[in-house]
Design an enzyme around this catalytic site. Structure first.
Site, PDB file in Angstrom:
ATOM      1  N   ARG A 185      49.698  47.461  32.640  1.00  0.00           N
ATOM      2  CA  ARG A 185      48.243  47.589  32.729  1.00  0.00           C
ATOM      3  C   ARG A 185      47.831  49.017  33.063  1.00  0.00           C
ATOM      4  O   ARG A 185      46.727  49.429  32.792  1.00  0.00           O
ATOM      5  CB  ARG A 185      47.711  46.684  33.850  1.00  0.00           C
ATOM      6  CG  ARG A 185      47.776  45.205  33.562  1.00  0.00           C
ATOM      7  CD  ARG A 185      47.508  44.406  34.827  1.00  0.00           C
ATOM      8  NE  ARG A 185      46.218  44.691  35.422  1.00  0.00           N
ATOM      9  CZ  ARG A 185      45.091  44.076  35.124  1.00  0.00           C
ATOM     10  NH1 ARG A 185      45.089  43.137  34.213  1.00  0.00           N
ATOM     11  NH2 ARG A 185      43.975  44.380  35.734  1.00  0.00           N
ATOM     12  N   ARG A 197      49.876  59.148  31.635  1.00  0.00           N
ATOM     13  CA  ARG A 197      49.378  60.182  30.728  1.00  0.00           C
ATOM     14  C   ARG A 197      49.967  61.530  31.073  1.00  0.00           C
ATOM     15  O   ARG A 197      50.157  61.844  32.234  1.00  0.00           O
ATOM     16  CB  ARG A 197      47.877  60.395  30.873  1.00  0.00           C
ATOM     17  CG  ARG A 197      47.034  59.226  30.926  1.00  0.00           C
ATOM     18  CD  ARG A 197      45.578  59.695  30.811  1.00  0.00           C
ATOM     19  NE  ARG A 197      44.760  58.519  30.758  1.00  0.00           N
ATOM     20  CZ  ARG A 197      44.072  58.077  31.798  1.00  0.00           C
ATOM     21  NH1 ARG A 197      44.067  58.736  32.921  1.00  0.00           N
ATOM     22  NH2 ARG A 197      43.388  56.968  31.682  1.00  0.00           N
ATOM     23  N   ARG A 210      48.012  34.393  43.994  1.00  0.00           N
ATOM     24  CA  ARG A 210      47.873  35.294  45.123  1.00  0.00           C
ATOM     25  C   ARG A 210      46.402  35.339  45.499  1.00  0.00           C
ATOM     26  O   ARG A 210      45.511  35.210  44.649  1.00  0.00           O
ATOM     27  CB  ARG A 210      48.328  36.717  44.757  1.00  0.00           C
ATOM     28  CG  ARG A 210      49.778  36.833  44.471  1.00  0.00           C
ATOM     29  CD  ARG A 210      50.655  36.557  45.660  1.00  0.00           C
ATOM     30  NE  ARG A 210      50.660  37.658  46.623  1.00  0.00           N
ATOM     31  CZ  ARG A 210      51.293  37.593  47.795  1.00  0.00           C
ATOM     32  NH1 ARG A 210      51.940  36.487  48.159  1.00  0.00           N
ATOM     33  NH2 ARG A 210      51.284  38.632  48.609  1.00  0.00           N
ATOM     34  N   ARG A 261      44.986  48.284  50.011  1.00  0.00           N
ATOM     35  CA  ARG A 261      44.064  49.385  49.727  1.00  0.00           C
ATOM     36  C   ARG A 261      42.815  49.286  50.587  1.00  0.00           C
ATOM     37  O   ARG A 261      42.542  48.239  51.189  1.00  0.00           O
ATOM     38  CB  ARG A 261      43.701  49.432  48.241  1.00  0.00           C
ATOM     39  CG  ARG A 261      43.053  48.177  47.707  1.00  0.00           C
ATOM     40  CD  ARG A 261      42.835  48.244  46.188  1.00  0.00           C
ATOM     41  NE  ARG A 261      42.299  46.971  45.704  1.00  0.00           N
ATOM     42  CZ  ARG A 261      42.177  46.638  44.433  1.00  0.00           C
ATOM     43  NH1 ARG A 261      42.557  47.466  43.478  1.00  0.00           N
ATOM     44  NH2 ARG A 261      41.670  45.467  44.088  1.00  0.00           N
ATOM     45  N   GLU A 286      42.203  45.462  52.233  1.00  0.00           N
ATOM     46  CA  GLU A 286      42.656  44.285  51.489  1.00  0.00           C
ATOM     47  C   GLU A 286      44.081  43.903  51.894  1.00  0.00           C
ATOM     48  O   GLU A 286      44.988  44.730  51.833  1.00  0.00           O
ATOM     49  CB  GLU A 286      42.628  44.562  49.982  1.00  0.00           C
ATOM     50  CG  GLU A 286      41.229  44.842  49.474  1.00  0.00           C
ATOM     51  CD  GLU A 286      41.131  44.840  47.947  1.00  0.00           C
ATOM     52  OE1 GLU A 286      42.160  44.677  47.279  1.00  0.00           O
ATOM     53  OE2 GLU A 286      40.009  45.016  47.462  1.00  0.00           O
ATOM     54  N   TYR A 334      46.110  36.777  33.695  1.00  0.00           N
ATOM     55  CA  TYR A 334      45.607  37.962  34.412  1.00  0.00           C
ATOM     56  C   TYR A 334      44.620  38.712  33.509  1.00  0.00           C
ATOM     57  O   TYR A 334      44.934  39.734  32.927  1.00  0.00           O
ATOM     58  CB  TYR A 334      46.819  38.834  34.739  1.00  0.00           C
ATOM     59  CG  TYR A 334      46.645  39.957  35.734  1.00  0.00           C
ATOM     60  CD1 TYR A 334      45.436  40.217  36.359  1.00  0.00           C
ATOM     61  CD2 TYR A 334      47.730  40.761  36.053  1.00  0.00           C
ATOM     62  CE1 TYR A 334      45.323  41.250  37.274  1.00  0.00           C
ATOM     63  CE2 TYR A 334      47.633  41.800  36.969  1.00  0.00           C
ATOM     64  CZ  TYR A 334      46.417  42.037  37.573  1.00  0.00           C
ATOM     65  OH  TYR A 334      46.314  43.070  38.472  1.00  0.00           O
ATOM     66  N   ASP A 392      41.199  40.790  32.330  1.00  0.00           N
ATOM     67  CA  ASP A 392      40.146  41.718  32.735  1.00  0.00           C
ATOM     68  C   ASP A 392      38.812  41.133  32.287  1.00  0.00           C
ATOM     69  O   ASP A 392      38.757  40.298  31.385  1.00  0.00           O
ATOM     70  CB  ASP A 392      40.355  43.081  32.057  1.00  0.00           C
ATOM     71  CG  ASP A 392      41.468  43.867  32.719  1.00  0.00           C
ATOM     72  OD1 ASP A 392      41.723  43.638  33.914  1.00  0.00           O
ATOM     73  OD2 ASP A 392      42.089  44.711  32.052  1.00  0.00           O
TER      74      ASP A 392
HETATM   75  N1  UDP Z   1      50.201  49.367  40.967  1.00  0.00           N
HETATM   76  C1  UDP Z   1      51.069  50.141  41.723  1.00  0.00           C
HETATM   77  N2  UDP Z   1      50.555  51.117  42.520  1.00  0.00           N
HETATM   78  C2  UDP Z   1      49.238  51.367  42.597  1.00  0.00           C
HETATM   79  C3  UDP Z   1      48.348  50.593  41.809  1.00  0.00           C
HETATM   80  C4  UDP Z   1      48.866  49.586  41.006  1.00  0.00           C
HETATM   81  O1  UDP Z   1      52.254  49.936  41.686  1.00  0.00           O
HETATM   82  O2  UDP Z   1      48.833  52.262  43.356  1.00  0.00           O
HETATM   83  C5  UDP Z   1      50.782  48.293  40.125  1.00  0.00           C
HETATM   84  C6  UDP Z   1      50.849  46.973  40.860  1.00  0.00           C
HETATM   85  O3  UDP Z   1      52.038  46.318  40.460  1.00  0.00           O
HETATM   86  C7  UDP Z   1      49.651  46.229  40.330  1.00  0.00           C
HETATM   87  C8  UDP Z   1      49.607  46.699  38.892  1.00  0.00           C
HETATM   88  O4  UDP Z   1      50.004  48.055  38.975  1.00  0.00           O
HETATM   89  O5  UDP Z   1      49.829  44.847  40.409  1.00  0.00           O
HETATM   90  C9  UDP Z   1      48.269  46.565  38.220  1.00  0.00           C
HETATM   91  O6  UDP Z   1      47.298  47.242  38.970  1.00  0.00           O
HETATM   92  P1  UDP Z   1      45.743  47.040  38.713  1.00  0.00           P
HETATM   93  O7  UDP Z   1      45.052  48.191  39.286  1.00  0.00           O
HETATM   94  O8  UDP Z   1      45.549  46.727  37.282  1.00  0.00           O
HETATM   95  O9  UDP Z   1      45.461  45.755  39.611  1.00  0.00           O
HETATM   96  P2  UDP Z   1      44.075  45.008  39.941  1.00  0.00           P
HETATM   97  O10 UDP Z   1      42.995  46.018  39.883  1.00  0.00           O
HETATM   98  O11 UDP Z   1      43.942  43.928  38.926  1.00  0.00           O
HETATM   99  O12 UDP Z   1      44.285  44.488  41.314  1.00  0.00           O
END
Ligand code: UDP
Length: 365
Positions: free
Chosen positions: A172, A176, A249, A280, A300, A348, A350
């Protein structure tokens, strides 16, 4: 003739968009929700005149012009871009993984140097076909980034080892070789001006709704009042958990009003080390460029879903996916029930994909 064409169970984005489209086609709908408010996990609380994303931050992003036009026909969107940071042991890194991240980690200044560094680490690991999230992450960005920015965060978020998680989760996130900190690649991005409740209220305008209304407490009655049911709750619950329970979760939010104008200077800081218990910190005002004198932050904490908490993320590991397939087989046989959204499809999703699906459903009707 029954009272409604559609009984829509759940007023989140799937249910609300469905109701909106159905109404446009002259259908009578009733939308019910067991919570005391509409909008599902999009719902925002107002604190200190700030829209607080009560069930976690939602950032609308899409590359689908039809989806973008549709949501903009309901409410105007602002020009918010998501530039989250990662804090690992007190040091800040840019996300998603890009040249700024590589520079902070390794001092590399060109894409060529960064690619060489990742390639070197990938070679050392000997991974050719990634089988799980750990292997996928190392293949994409190398071992250093995996250990500093991925492992701790992911294991906190999912409560499982990276070696037991599916690879697609990490895909996801963009990687880059440019100095671009925009978290998403999508062409269109933003937050509804005035908050998500405006989007939900717009979608549901003129539609009969009932909060504090649990379908399962009065199932027979509800099944008798509409021609069709649109179910957006947990699919395993719909079938009385007959094959066993799917796992999810959930996130617990520790929300606080702070007597300062700007706490962290950005909407999200991810704490990627395992020793910090939360994943976070969200500072809500930044989604709408707020200038209020105070600020609201949420820490969170991710945990396993239990009855009574809100299911948020499906856990698409092998056990759960195969259990879901059993329920899906039953669902496929239904002629009068439509299953949609993260919980009913155990996926999952969006937000834009949800809207796209509903628009497609109505395209030819
Ligand atoms: N992820 C990570 N470090 C970060 C942010 C995301 O390893 O700082 C990984 C983590 O496994 C997460 C996945 O990337 O489940 C997808 O993150 P996303 O931001 O898409 O999660 P959401 O916003 O849906 O909670």
């Amino acid at each position: 003739m029954r009272r409604y064409h559609y009984l829509i169970i759940g007023s989140g984005l799937y249910g609300s968009t469905f109701a909106c489209k159905a109404k446009q086609q002259g259908k009578r709908c009733l939308v019910i929700d067991k919570r005391s408010h509409l909008g599902g996990n999009l719902y925002c609380d107002n604190m200190e005149n700030i829209n607080v994303h009560k069930y976690g931050p939602h950032i609308f992003h899409t590359s689908n012009k039809k989806v973008w036009s549709f949501v903009n026909s309901i409410v105007e969107f602002n020009h918010f871009r998501y530039y989250p940071l990662a804090n690992y042991k007190g040091k800040l890194y840019n996300l998603p993984f890009n040249m700024n991240t590589f520079y902070a980690l390794w001092g590399v200044k060109t894409p060529e140097e960064a690619q060489a560094k990742i390639e070197e680490q990938r070679k050392k690991s000997g991974i050719t076909e990634p089988k799980n999230l750990e292997e996928q992450a190392i293949s994409l960005v190398g071992k250093d980034i995996y250990e500093i920015l991925i492992k701790g965060y992911t294991e906190k978020q999912w409560g499982r080892k990276c070696t037991d998680l599916p690879a697609f989760i990490i895909k996801r996130l963009p990687v880059r070789f440019t100095f671009n900190n925009n978290y998403y690649n999508d062409i269109y991005q933003g937050i509804p001006v005035g908050g998500y409740n405006k989007l939900i209220n717009g979608l549901l305008s003129g539609i009969e709704t009932g909060c504090n209304t649990d379908f399962f407490e009065n199932r027979e009655y509800f099944e008798s009042i509409a021609d069709k049911i649109v179910f957006t709750g947990k699919i395993d619950e719909f079938y009385g958990y007959r094959f066993g329970k799917l796992e999810y979760r959930t996130v617990n939010f520790e929300t606080e009003v702070l007597d300062c104008e700007n706490y962290q200077g950005t909407a999200a800081v991810n704490y990627t080390e395992k020793e910090v218990p939360y994943t976070r910190i969200i500072e809500h005002k930044h989604f709408e460029f707020g200038t209020q004198p105070k600020t609201v932050i949420s820490r969170e904490y991710s945990s396993e879903w239990k009855d009574g908490s809100e299911p948020m993320y499906p856990i698409n590991d092998e056990r759960n996916n195969s259990l879901y397939r059993q329920y899906k087989e039953l669902a496929d046989k239904e002629t009068n029930v439509i299953f949609g959204g993260r919980l009913a499809e155990y996926k999952y999703y969006d937000m834009d994909k949800i809207v796209e699906q509903v628009l497609n459903l109505f395209q030819y009707e």
